[in-house]
Design a protein around this motif. Structure first.
Motif, PDB file in Angstrom:
ATOM      1  N   LEU A  90       0.882  -1.291   0.147  1.00 45.67           N
ATOM      2  CA  LEU A  90      -0.016   0.093   0.339  1.00 45.67           C
ATOM      3  C   LEU A  90       0.845   1.224   0.051  1.00 45.67           C
ATOM      4  O   LEU A  90       0.607   2.350  -0.786  1.00 45.67           O
ATOM      5  N   LEU A  91       2.097   1.134   0.772  1.00 41.30           N
ATOM      6  CA  LEU A  91       2.982   2.311   0.863  1.00 41.30           C
ATOM      7  C   LEU A  91       3.641   2.524  -0.538  1.00 41.30           C
ATOM      8  O   LEU A  91       3.840   3.778  -0.851  1.00 41.30           O
ATOM      9  N   ALA A  92       3.693   1.596  -1.390  1.00 35.28           N
ATOM     10  CA  ALA A  92       4.232   1.903  -2.778  1.00 35.28           C
ATOM     11  C   ALA A  92       3.485   2.834  -3.662  1.00 35.28           C
ATOM     12  O   ALA A  92       4.057   3.098  -4.589  1.00 35.28           O
ATOM     13  N   THR A  93       1.985   2.675  -3.252  1.00 36.38           N
ATOM     14  CA  THR A  93       1.358   3.841  -4.028  1.00 36.38           C
ATOM     15  C   THR A  93       1.449   5.226  -3.944  1.00 36.38           C
ATOM     16  O   THR A  93       0.945   5.905  -4.494  1.00 36.38           O
ATOM     17  N   ASN A  94       2.530   5.515  -3.041  1.00 38.85           N
ATOM     18  CA  ASN A  94       2.954   6.915  -2.891  1.00 38.85           C
ATOM     19  C   ASN A  94       3.219   7.660  -4.143  1.00 38.85           C
ATOM     20  O   ASN A  94       3.545   8.688  -4.566  1.00 38.85           O
ATOM     21  N   LEU A  95       3.912   6.634  -5.234  1.00 43.41           N
ATOM     22  CA  LEU A  95       4.267   7.241  -6.376  1.00 43.41           C
ATOM     23  C   LEU A  95       3.315   7.604  -7.220  1.00 43.41           C
ATOM     24  O   LEU A  95       3.119   8.796  -7.941  1.00 43.41           O
ATOM     25  N   LEU A  96       1.860   7.038  -7.377  1.00 48.30           N
ATOM     26  CA  LEU A  96       0.813   7.781  -7.828  1.00 48.30           C
ATOM     27  C   LEU A  96       0.579   8.924  -6.999  1.00 48.30           C
ATOM     28  O   LEU A  96       0.123  10.075  -7.984  1.00 48.30           O
ATOM     29  N   PHE A  97       0.655   9.153  -5.963  1.00 54.13           N
ATOM     30  CA  PHE A  97       0.139  10.612  -5.206  1.00 54.13           C
ATOM     31  C   PHE A  97       1.433  11.577  -5.748  1.00 54.13           C
ATOM     32  O   PHE A  97       1.029  12.933  -5.974  1.00 54.13           O
ATOM     33  N   ALA A  98       2.609  10.973  -5.881  1.00 56.65           N
ATOM     34  CA  ALA A  98       3.796  11.930  -6.313  1.00 56.65           C
ATOM     35  C   ALA A  98       3.476  12.548  -7.564  1.00 56.65           C
ATOM     36  O   ALA A  98       3.595  13.701  -7.898  1.00 56.65           O
ATOM     37  N   GLY A 114       1.468   6.306 -18.992  1.00 56.17           N
ATOM     38  CA  GLY A 114       1.258   6.615 -17.371  1.00 56.17           C
ATOM     39  C   GLY A 114       0.226   5.878 -17.024  1.00 56.17           C
ATOM     40  O   GLY A 114       0.125   5.481 -15.897  1.00 56.17           O
ATOM     41  N   TRP A 115      -0.916   5.675 -17.901  1.00 56.90           N
ATOM     42  CA  TRP A 115      -2.053   4.854 -17.302  1.00 56.90           C
ATOM     43  C   TRP A 115      -1.672   3.518 -17.201  1.00 56.90           C
ATOM     44  O   TRP A 115      -2.194   2.714 -16.279  1.00 56.90           O
ATOM     45  N   ALA A 116      -0.839   3.129 -17.838  1.00 57.82           N
ATOM     46  CA  ALA A 116      -0.195   1.700 -17.957  1.00 57.82           C
ATOM     47  C   ALA A 116       0.448   1.582 -16.682  1.00 57.82           C
ATOM     48  O   ALA A 116       0.368   0.283 -15.974  1.00 57.82           O
ATOM     49  N   GLY A 117       1.446   2.649 -16.413  1.00 55.66           N
ATOM     50  CA  GLY A 117       2.092   2.159 -14.710  1.00 55.66           C
ATOM     51  C   GLY A 117       1.113   2.341 -13.887  1.00 55.66           C
ATOM     52  O   GLY A 117       1.286   1.711 -12.902  1.00 55.66           O
ATOM     53  N   VAL A 118       0.081   3.278 -13.938  1.00 59.95           N
ATOM     54  CA  VAL A 118      -0.983   3.203 -12.776  1.00 59.95           C
ATOM     55  C   VAL A 118      -1.581   1.747 -12.698  1.00 59.95           C
ATOM     56  O   VAL A 118      -1.925   1.362 -11.493  1.00 59.95           O
ATOM     57  N   VAL A 119      -2.172   1.291 -13.721  1.00 64.30           N
ATOM     58  CA  VAL A 119      -2.764  -0.115 -13.715  1.00 64.30           C
ATOM     59  C   VAL A 119      -1.756  -1.166 -13.085  1.00 64.30           C
ATOM     60  O   VAL A 119      -2.011  -1.973 -12.531  1.00 64.30           O
ATOM     61  N   LEU A 120      -0.485  -0.986 -13.545  1.00 64.51           N
ATOM     62  CA  LEU A 120       0.253  -1.959 -12.976  1.00 64.51           C
ATOM     63  C   LEU A 120       0.585  -2.128 -11.650  1.00 64.51           C
ATOM     64  O   LEU A 120       0.616  -3.022 -10.886  1.00 64.51           O
ATOM     65  N   LEU A 121       0.925  -0.808 -11.213  1.00 63.30           N
ATOM     66  CA  LEU A 121       1.163  -0.506  -9.787  1.00 63.30           C
ATOM     67  C   LEU A 121       0.051  -0.771  -8.930  1.00 63.30           C
ATOM     68  O   LEU A 121       0.015  -1.659  -7.954  1.00 63.30           O
ATOM     69  N   SER A 122      -1.147  -0.431  -9.225  1.00 66.70           N
ATOM     70  CA  SER A 122      -2.327  -0.799  -8.515  1.00 66.70           C
ATOM     71  C   SER A 122      -2.763  -1.914  -8.552  1.00 66.70           C
ATOM     72  O   SER A 122      -3.245  -2.670  -7.453  1.00 66.70           O
ATOM     73  N   GLY A 123      -2.849  -2.569  -9.520  1.00 65.23           N
ATOM     74  CA  GLY A 123      -3.037  -4.056 -10.062  1.00 65.23           C
ATOM     75  C   GLY A 123      -2.125  -4.913  -9.204  1.00 65.23           C
ATOM     76  O   GLY A 123      -2.765  -5.887  -8.667  1.00 65.23           O
ATOM     77  N   GLY A 124      -0.813  -4.494  -9.594  1.00 64.67           N
ATOM     78  CA  GLY A 124      -0.023  -5.657  -8.660  1.00 64.67           C
ATOM     79  C   GLY A 124       0.040  -5.450  -7.346  1.00 64.67           C
ATOM     80  O   GLY A 124       0.025  -6.574  -6.634  1.00 64.67           O
ATOM     81  N   VAL A 279       4.250  -4.352  -9.601  1.00 64.92           N
ATOM     82  CA  VAL A 279       4.567  -3.183  -8.724  1.00 64.92           C
ATOM     83  C   VAL A 279       5.889  -2.620  -9.379  1.00 64.92           C
ATOM     84  O   VAL A 279       5.863  -1.687  -9.429  1.00 64.92           O
ATOM     85  N   VAL A 280       6.913  -3.644  -9.385  1.00 65.08           N
ATOM     86  CA  VAL A 280       8.182  -2.919  -9.799  1.00 65.08           C
ATOM     87  C   VAL A 280       8.121  -2.355 -11.130  1.00 65.08           C
ATOM     88  O   VAL A 280       8.704  -1.192 -11.299  1.00 65.08           O
ATOM     89  N   VAL A 281       7.652  -3.140 -12.099  1.00 62.99           N
ATOM     90  CA  VAL A 281       7.586  -2.507 -13.337  1.00 62.99           C
ATOM     91  C   VAL A 281       6.612  -1.312 -13.392  1.00 62.99           C
ATOM     92  O   VAL A 281       7.199  -0.142 -14.241  1.00 62.99           O
ATOM     93  N   GLY A 282       5.603  -1.278 -12.529  1.00 65.01           N
ATOM     94  CA  GLY A 282       4.877  -0.084 -12.705  1.00 65.01           C
ATOM     95  C   GLY A 282       5.693   1.016 -12.176  1.00 65.01           C
ATOM     96  O   GLY A 282       5.325   2.314 -12.571  1.00 65.01           O
TER      97      GLY A 282
END
Length: 317
Positions: A90-98, A114-124, A279-282
């Motif tokens: 959950l803390l890894a989503t700080n990048l979305l807020f950044a 950008g949307w691909a990264g959002v989907v990968l991070l949140s989905g991961g 998560v890492v790729v996103g």
């Protein structure tokens, strides 16, 4: 041997997610403000405590530190109510807020990458939690296993810093940020331990334990590493490494000596691995997105350094 008991109950999972996401929001804002201020600090202060003395006079940096402190305190509440292997993704989503806050500093759209990264991070993050279903168990961590995990992560951080010291200044940020992420993962693990100690022995128990003082030491060293990474280059060079390293280190501690358990069936393992990879790729896709500050000041400095005698190598001494 010390018994680490799970904190929090299964009846309060919503609070864990709320605290975790709120913490990520404040951390993301704090990182953006800190990098914007650190980019203007003297490059001679990289990896020096003088850097903090320079930055403490900058109001925007102080605001960024205040935001980060709020984020860390909120994450501590999440860690007291939940399991490290749940909170760290959950803390890894700080990048979305950044990215959300940094967008105000640029005029970039997210676009497909950008949307691909959002989907990968949140989905991961979702895939890892759903597949692994992290739980706490009554677990006795032997001293050998405890210090093996702790020492390995600390050793990785030291090696990354030593390697960075032998690179050109503007190639250091990813390694310094990854080292800071490893230390922050250890700090998160010890925060949960301190929460257990406080529940059992109160403030006196915390003051008599080594874990609380180690948290302070890790926080200070990690702060120097992060600010040095922010100073050495644009945010996109450092924040992805920091964001990816911290949850991986925290999960290693949670499973290694804090009693967290995840499902180990073949299907669950596949989901967990896919989730962490996503998560890492996103993180790295978002970290290279133009929305994040480009650090043009440092890019020009890097070009000047490369043209100068010595090709931008760090001065000896």
């Amino acid at each position: 041997m010390r018994t680490y008991r799970p904190v929090g109950g299964k009846g309060r999972p919503v609070a864990v997610y709320v605290y975790g996401l709120v913490a990520a929001c404040f951390l993301g804002l704090g990182f953006v403000l800190q990098q914007d201020a650190a980019a203007r600090a003297p490059t001679a202060d990289v990896l020096s405590f003088r850097l903090l003395l320079d930055l403490v006079r900058v109001p925007r940096w102080l605001l960024g530190i205040a935001s980060m402190v709020v984020g860390q305190l909120t994450s501590a509440f999440a860690l007291m109510k939940g399991h490290l292997s749940t909170v760290e993704p959950l803390l890894a989503t700080n990048l979305l807020f950044a990215m959300l806050f940094a967008r105000r500093l640029s005029s970039q759209r997210l676009g497909w990458s950008g949307w691909a990264g959002v989907v990968l991070l949140s989905g991961g993050v979702t895939a890892f939690i759903v597949a692994g279903r992290p739980e706490g168990t009554e677990y006795q961590a032997g001293a050998l296993r405890h210090w093996l995990v702790f020492g390995t992560l600390a050793g990785i951080a030291v090696v990354l810093v030593l390697i960075a010291r032998h690179l050109e200044l503007f190639k250091e940020p990813p390694l310094l940020a990854a080292a800071a992420g490893a230390l922050y993962g250890l700090q998160d693990a010890l925060t949960r331990v301190v929460g257990d100690i406080y529940s059992a022995s109160g403030l006196v128990g915390v003051l008599l334990s080594w874990q609380g003082y180690t948290i302070v030491g890790l926080a200070v060293v990690g702060l120097v590493l992060v600010q040095s990474a922010f100073e050495g280059g644009p945010l996109r060079m450092s924040l992805p490494s920091l964001t990816a390293a911290e949850p991986l280190a925290g999960i290693a501690c949670g499973i290694g000596f804090l009693g967290d358990s995840i499902r180990l069936t073949p299907g669950a393992l596949a989901g967990e691995v896919i989730g962490l990879l996503a998560v890492v790729v996103g993180v790295f896709i978002l970290g290279r997105h133009p929305v994040l500050p480009s650090g043009k000041q440092h890019e020009s400095e890097a070009g000047d350094a490369a043209d100068a005698p010595g090709g931008g190598q760090r001065e000896a001494g």
